[in-house]
Scaffold this active site. Structure first.
Site, PDB file in Angstrom:
ATOM      1  N   SER A   1     -10.052  -0.426   7.004  1.00  0.00           N
ATOM      2  CA  SER A   1      -9.456  -0.282   5.674  1.00  0.00           C
ATOM      3  C   SER A   1      -8.787  -1.523   5.093  1.00  0.00           C
ATOM      4  O   SER A   1      -8.437  -1.518   3.918  1.00  0.00           O
ATOM      5  CB  SER A   1      -8.444   0.855   5.685  1.00  0.00           C
ATOM      6  OG  SER A   1      -9.120   2.050   5.486  1.00  0.00           O
TER       7      SER A   1
ATOM      8  N   LYS B   1       0.847  -1.198   0.000  1.00  0.00           N
ATOM      9  CA  LYS B   1       0.000   0.000   0.000  1.00  0.00           C
ATOM     10  C   LYS B   1       0.878   1.242   0.000  1.00  0.00           C
ATOM     11  O   LYS B   1       1.932   1.272   0.646  1.00  0.00           O
ATOM     12  CB  LYS B   1      -0.908  -0.039   1.237  1.00  0.00           C
ATOM     13  CG  LYS B   1      -1.952   1.063   1.288  1.00  0.00           C
ATOM     14  CD  LYS B   1      -2.890   0.892   2.482  1.00  0.00           C
ATOM     15  CE  LYS B   1      -3.937   1.967   2.576  1.00  0.00           C
ATOM     16  NZ  LYS B   1      -4.840   1.808   3.734  1.00  0.00           N
TER      17      LYS B   1
ATOM     18  N   SER C   1      -9.792   1.907   2.819  1.00  0.00           N
ATOM     19  CA  SER C   1      -8.896   2.641   1.947  1.00  0.00           C
ATOM     20  C   SER C   1      -7.880   1.749   1.221  1.00  0.00           C
ATOM     21  O   SER C   1      -7.294   2.184   0.233  1.00  0.00           O
ATOM     22  CB  SER C   1      -8.142   3.705   2.749  1.00  0.00           C
ATOM     23  OG  SER C   1      -7.312   3.106   3.711  1.00  0.00           O
TER      24      SER C   1
END
Ligand code: GLN
Length: 446
Positions: free
Chosen positions: A151, A52, A127
């Site tokens: 997330s 990420k 997210s």
């Protein structure tokens, strides 16, 4: 193979922000040489992984999907990335996300909108949407996400993959760009529970660089996947199956409980009475922490700087006004307000107290039960654009995942059926540092 697949599908899925192809190929060919030798090999030798974009990688662009970090190349690796090197994975690239991890759909990225591989009209969740979509579409075998209020678990549920938020303190946050430091945890996203356990094994443990990482033994998670859950006591909070949760999500959990019963577990309904305050508590606390954490992006030290500022104050103001997106600004304003004198006691301090009540609810239930089970999300993935103008509906997505972060306990999402052709997730929540039981149940169910 990863790059071939990315070449085939990423134009549609749009999971990656940056690829690290040259270096990955170099690492892979070194590994090819090592493959035939009897030199000892890392735990995840040769496995392709995506990271990420809020986890710093030395020399590899790290933007947090924000314009304010558009040209930021970190000078060090996050502890988890060092640990991945040690385990001998191959970093394929950096994955799209909502800007600074604020969002539930990846629509808050300043760069691109990642799509759900199951239906390109729908969101992958957020997210860590890029992290979940890249695994679901077969671009990488593993990915790392971060979870402050859901997330990892929410996008894992939307994309039909396995995502775990570890206990707060299990995994070092050193090198994770902070959103809300008391809630953030890095965790693994994979296709299977076994892969997930391997990846957590590789990244866990005490880190002198993160004072909130815990001095507690890391058990062998893979060994806990025995398939045996006889006698296991499951609690099902009535608040997790009630108002706001779709009929499909409710039914999929009830079906899952039947499977678990067949395997020898028992379940009872319980109550987590303060759940209804979790969303409000989370948005006050996480935004307060974010407003402090994001103060460092001043146009001087990192990333984006405005052109031709009039003076220093103007430089700060313009760099931030031009660099941050709307959602990030909304959180900074809310957080700054909640922390300001005169309002601090009424909002921030009050929210801290409610957080303790929520944590106590969990402790009470865990004094009698081994795990808590419910849906990961109230509904399956929604359409791109559907909730973008309505922050409150967007926030409600995390109503079932947020309490877990507030309590600091571990939670996993595993695939659990479909609704309208889109995956649903089952959430299994465990006691502090008891990821082993969470994995054991998830593996038995899988
Ligand atoms: N969707 C939640 C938010 O916008 C959770 C984000 C997260 O876990 N990073 O804050």
């Amino acid at each position: 193979e990863s790059y071939k697949r990315i070449g085939e599908v990423d134009e549609k899925v749009q999971a990656f922000l940056t690829l690290d192809e040259e270096k990955a190929r170099e690492t892979a060919s070194k590994m090819d040489e090592k493959l035939g030798s009897d030199e000892s090999k890392g735990l995840l030798f040769g496995m392709p992984i995506g990271v990420k974009d809020n986890i710093v990688t030395k020399g590899l662009r790290t933007t947090c999907a924000s314009k304010i970090l558009e040209n930021f190349d970190p000078i060090y690796d996050a502890t988890v990335v060092q640990k991945l090197h040690h385990a001998e994975t191959i970093t394929i690239g950096k994955l799209n996300m909502d800007e600074f991890a604020m969002g539930s759909s990846n629509e808050n990225s300043a760069y691109k909108k990642t799509r759900n591989p199951w239906n390109l009209e729908t969101v992958p969740g957020g997210s860590s949407g890029g992290s979940a979509a890249s695994v679901a579409s077969g671009e990488v075998l593993f990915s790392l996400g971060s979870d402050t209020g859901g997330s990892i678990r929410q996008p894992a549920a939307f994309c039909g993959v396995v995502g775990l938020k570890p206990t707060y303190g299990r995994v070092s946050r050193f090198g994770l760009v902070a959103f809300a430091s008391s809630l953030d945890q890095i965790g693994p996203i994979t296709r299977t529970v076994e892969d997930n356990a391997y990846l957590l094994q590789a990244i866990s443990g005490l880190d002198p660089m993160d004072s909130t990482s815990a001095k507690i033994d890391v058990p062998n998670f893979v060994q806990s996947l025995t398939g045996d859950i006889k006698g296991l006591k499951i609690a099902v909070p009535k608040e997790y199956l009630g108002e706001g949760v779709s009929e499909e999500a409710r039914q999929s959990v009830l079906d899952a409980l039947k499977v678990l019963e067949k395997l020898g577990a028992t379940w009872e309904e319980v109550s987590l009475p303060h759940s209804k305050y979790a969303l409000a508590t989370y948005y006050l606390l996480s935004s307060s922490e974010a407003s402090a954490n994001l103060a460092r992006f001043d146009g001087v030290r990192y990333g984006y700087r405005t052109e031709n500022p009039k003076n220093l104050l103007d430089l700060y103001k313009k760099s931030r006004a031009e660099g941050f997106g709307d959602e990030v600004k909304r959180r900074i304003m809310l957080g700054t307000f909640a922390l300001s004198s005169g309002y601090y006691d009424a909002y921030y301090k009050k929210a801290q107290k409610v957080r303790t009540l929520i944590k106590n609810d969990f402790e009470e239930v865990f004094s009698k039960y081994d795990v808590i089970i419910g849906p990961t999300t109230p509904t399956p993935a929604f359409k791109i654009g559907e909730n973008i103008d309505d922050p409150l509906t967007m926030y409600a997505n995390d109503i079932l995942t947020i309490p877990v972060n507030l309590a600091g306990v571990p939670g996993i999402s595993v695939p659990c059926g479909f609704a309208n052709g889109l995956p649903l997730g089952l959430q299994i929540i465990g006691k502090h540092f008891d990821e082993s039981t969470v994995y054991r149940v998830a593996h038995a169910f899988e």
